[in-house]
Design a protein around this motif. Sequence first.
Motif, PDB file in Angstrom:
ATOM      1  N   GLU A  91      45.938  40.782  30.143  1.00 26.77           N
ATOM      2  CA  GLU A  91      47.820  40.082  29.651  1.00 26.77           C
ATOM      3  C   GLU A  91      47.705  39.818  30.313  1.00 26.77           C
ATOM      4  OE1 GLU A  91      50.375  39.136  25.183  1.00 26.77           O
ATOM      5  OE2 GLU A  91      50.712  40.634  26.745  1.00 26.77           O
ATOM      6  N   ALA A  94      46.964  37.673  33.552  1.00 30.54           N
ATOM      7  CA  ALA A  94      46.787  36.591  33.147  1.00 30.54           C
ATOM      8  C   ALA A  94      47.944  35.367  32.673  1.00 30.54           C
ATOM      9  CB  ALA A  94      46.179  36.010  31.383  1.00 30.54           C
ATOM     10  N   GLY A  95      49.213  35.855  32.970  1.00 30.41           N
ATOM     11  CA  GLY A  95      50.421  34.985  33.382  1.00 30.41           C
ATOM     12  C   GLY A  95      50.477  34.993  34.350  1.00 30.41           C
ATOM     13  N   ASN A 100      43.898  29.044  37.117  1.00 34.48           N
ATOM     14  CA  ASN A 100      43.452  29.413  35.396  1.00 34.48           C
ATOM     15  C   ASN A 100      42.431  30.227  35.921  1.00 34.48           C
ATOM     16  OD1 ASN A 100      42.701  28.352  32.638  1.00 34.48           O
ATOM     17  ND2 ASN A 100      41.274  27.178  33.311  1.00 34.48           N
ATOM     18  N   LYS A 102      42.288  33.925  33.712  1.00 34.83           N
ATOM     19  CA  LYS A 102      42.170  34.167  32.950  1.00 34.83           C
ATOM     20  C   LYS A 102      41.764  35.648  32.403  1.00 34.83           C
ATOM     21  CE  LYS A 102      45.188  30.711  32.271  1.00 34.83           C
ATOM     22  NZ  LYS A 102      47.059  31.092  33.051  1.00 34.83           N
ATOM     23  N   LYS A 103      40.673  35.867  33.036  1.00 33.96           N
ATOM     24  CA  LYS A 103      39.676  37.049  32.118  1.00 33.96           C
ATOM     25  C   LYS A 103      39.586  37.659  33.475  1.00 33.96           C
ATOM     26  CE  LYS A 103      38.183  34.456  27.822  1.00 33.96           C
ATOM     27  NZ  LYS A 103      38.369  34.983  26.494  1.00 33.96           N
ATOM     28  N   THR A 286      37.807  32.340  35.760  1.00 40.86           N
ATOM     29  CA  THR A 286      38.301  31.408  35.295  1.00 40.86           C
ATOM     30  C   THR A 286      37.475  31.495  33.436  1.00 40.86           C
ATOM     31  OG1 THR A 286      36.343  29.944  35.993  1.00 40.86           O
ATOM     32  CG2 THR A 286      38.629  29.581  36.485  1.00 40.86           C
ATOM     33  N   PRO A 287      37.958  31.197  33.075  1.00 37.52           N
ATOM     34  CA  PRO A 287      37.263  31.569  31.284  1.00 37.52           C
ATOM     35  C   PRO A 287      35.801  31.354  31.524  1.00 37.52           C
ATOM     36  CG  PRO A 287      39.028  30.582  30.680  1.00 37.52           C
ATOM     37  CD  PRO A 287      39.015  30.618  32.599  1.00 37.52           C
TER      38      PRO A 287
END
Length: 430
Positions: A91, A94-95, A100, A102-103, A286-287
């Motif tokens: 988490e 991701a911040g 982008n 995030k994962k 990225t996701p």
Amino acid sequence: MSTSESVRKHKEYLFPAVSMYYKEPIALAKGEGPYVWDDQGNKYLDCFGGVLTISVGHNNPKVTEAIVNQVKTLAHTSTLFANKPQSDLAEKLAGIAPGNLKKSFFTNSGTEANETAVAAAKTYTGRHDLVVLRHSYSGRSATTLAMAGQSSWKKVPNLVGGVHHAHAPYCYRCPFNLEYPQCGLKCAEDIEELILTATGGEIAAFFAETIIGAGGFIVPPPGYFEKAAAIARKYGGLFITDEVQAAWGRTGDHMFGISHWNVTPDILTSAKGMGNGAPIGLTIATPEVAAKYPGITFATFGGNPVSSAAALATIEYIENENLIKNCAVVGKHLGERLKQLKEKHPLVGDARGLGLMQALELVKDRKTKEPAPAAANAVLEETRKKGVLIGKGGVYGNVIRTGLMLNATKEHADQMVDALDAALTAAANM
Ligand SMILES: Cc1ncc(COP(=O)(O)O)c(C=O)c1O
């Protein structure tokens, strides 16, 4: 002859390829803040941190506390179960990660992080070919050894094909004999010709270290990554940046080195300084890229709660203590002092770096730029005598690498530079 029993056993029982620094190798026995002690009781200022891995000081109280608490609570889960430190770390990343990204996928090392990144890019794009950089180092698996841009690291047979080495953005030794900015970033432009001539015209990724680390802290010039990533994307490839060395504020001003350029990667990898010595590797994507990772995947030690807790504590320490700024401030001071060494010592052909990732490239002759690896060895030996540990690198073995801790002070930088100054004088007279 070293009197250390640990050194003797190392030589007797480990693979001979596990080489150690120094004519008389050192066995380290203790660390505290910026200092280490060998098993003979000698104290050193550690200016390399086990290759830029001790990022916030040996035995950092906050990181040690997080590790001890976690070991006492839960030391292992495997990726088959969630655990709080891993989830909290993902988490957090991701911040703070660029763009982008995030994962996350966690492993134990930079090698695995890069292996994962390459597999992700190949599956996402459905393509196979990679463009990587000469002078780079990416790890010791079959794929990452194929990607290495240094002959000394790739003596073992490896069978992974489809890896194409572009010229490095190595301004001091420009492969095109040009000068920035008149060069028009020819090294980046050349990637297009490489793709058109060495591949089927499509690639899975352009993979590059943000700053080429083992290759001697080669810092790409402004505009390089923007151009290189655009070419990669034009031919269907992702842009992967390897920040095993350059992340976590080390380059100053930004948490991630790539933020010095105006481009965002599709995948970023890291390890080393992320856990202040706790083994951890990170692949963050990225996701869209993460969603296409094939089948099911597993890592026994991936996301290990102890390593994850160490990483979280390290990142929080960097943030709370304002260490990104510290790297910029102390790094600027260090950079200026290293430039002064260049003025003073003809042995120094180039002084370069970003933040607290700073290097001196040693040459026998400034005009011919003939590398001076023997002088680099001498500088290592001489600085050791002054109680300062530094690193070495470069394809020619002629680059002095320094990686002070992110919480280093100007006094630490000065102590290191003074030792380098004396060592360069001694090396020149040998
Ligand atoms: C830029 C870079 N990538 C990858 C690696 C491999 O990391 P590890 O030794 O943790 O497998 C290294 C190690 O030095 C590195 O410097």
